[in-house]
Design a protein around this motif. Sequence first.
Motif, PDB file in Angstrom:
ATOM      1  N   ILE A  73       0.854  -1.183   0.000  1.00  0.00           N
ATOM      2  CA  ILE A  73       0.000   0.000   0.000  1.00  0.00           C
ATOM      3  C   ILE A  73       0.893   1.236   0.000  1.00  0.00           C
ATOM      4  CG2 ILE A  73      -1.796   1.264   1.221  1.00  0.00           C
ATOM      5  CD1 ILE A  73      -2.675  -1.409   2.409  1.00  0.00           C
ATOM      6  N   PRO A  74       0.809   2.053  -1.049  1.00  0.00           N
ATOM      7  CA  PRO A  74       1.686   3.221  -1.125  1.00  0.00           C
ATOM      8  C   PRO A  74       1.204   4.372  -0.241  1.00  0.00           C
ATOM      9  CG  PRO A  74       0.222   3.165  -3.014  1.00  0.00           C
ATOM     10  CD  PRO A  74      -0.057   1.921  -2.202  1.00  0.00           C
ATOM     11  N   VAL A  75       2.154   5.104   0.284  1.00  0.00           N
ATOM     12  CA  VAL A  75       1.871   6.325   1.033  1.00  0.00           C
ATOM     13  C   VAL A  75       2.695   7.418   0.373  1.00  0.00           C
ATOM     14  CG1 VAL A  75       2.108   7.510   3.246  1.00  0.00           C
ATOM     15  CG2 VAL A  75       1.458   5.113   3.190  1.00  0.00           C
ATOM     16  N   LYS A  76       2.051   8.505   0.015  1.00  0.00           N
ATOM     17  CA  LYS A  76       2.727   9.638  -0.614  1.00  0.00           C
ATOM     18  C   LYS A  76       2.538  10.869   0.249  1.00  0.00           C
ATOM     19  CE  LYS A  76       4.312   8.569  -4.771  1.00  0.00           C
ATOM     20  NZ  LYS A  76       5.698   8.582  -5.051  1.00  0.00           N
ATOM     21  N   MET A  77       3.597  11.665   0.359  1.00  0.00           N
ATOM     22  CA  MET A  77       3.545  12.911   1.105  1.00  0.00           C
ATOM     23  C   MET A  77       3.659  14.064   0.112  1.00  0.00           C
ATOM     24  SD  MET A  77       6.113  14.423   4.037  1.00  0.00           S
ATOM     25  CE  MET A  77       5.645  13.260   5.303  1.00  0.00           C
ATOM     26  N   TYR A  78       2.825  15.073   0.304  1.00  0.00           N
ATOM     27  CA  TYR A  78       2.880  16.293  -0.493  1.00  0.00           C
ATOM     28  C   TYR A  78       3.046  17.459   0.463  1.00  0.00           C
ATOM     29  CZ  TYR A  78       1.031  13.202  -4.059  1.00  0.00           C
ATOM     30  OH  TYR A  78       0.856  12.151  -4.919  1.00  0.00           O
TER      31      TYR A  78
END
Length: 193
Positions: A73-78
Amino acid sequence: MNKWKVAFLLLITLVIVAIVSAVYFVTKPMAETPNPTVRELPNGSHLEVHTTPKDFENMANRLIESSMKTSKIPVKMYVGQEVTLQSTLTVFEMDLPITMTFEPIIEDGNLLLKQKTVEVGMLDIPPNTALKLLKDSVDLPSWMVIQPKEEQIYLNLTKMNVPVGEKLKGHVQAKEFNLKENRIILDVIIPTK
């Protein structure tokens, strides 16, 4: 009683048990998650790094990606005017996009992300429940501590090992995190030994 009535009653019972179990899982009381102990940083050379939110975002996503090699499960931070985390939660074999926004606060050289908003697909769920679901669903790096009851995520930057050379790992701590002025200052410590 005929076999169709028995089968129907059994099916209804299974559906009710599944719904009650899901409601219990989502609403059960949450234990308080204490902040991790702050690691004492080693002696060494200090480099003060001035960076932009976009560069910090790129570095954070690379570190998250390298720490989560086993998680599917990917987690992306912006990082913009606020810090945003995006991921996907699987609920009843259905993927729901989750977007959370946070206000960053520096605490002992680490970053405390106080939750501001949460969106889980079309569902309207409380922020602490969304964090609990994320904590239970995603195998995050050890330096990312989700604290659902407190509605925050603790980024233990001092625990991270930042590669600064082929066989050399540095340590980092936050000095300033001002997103309104596009100014982030990190202190990178390269150990003497």
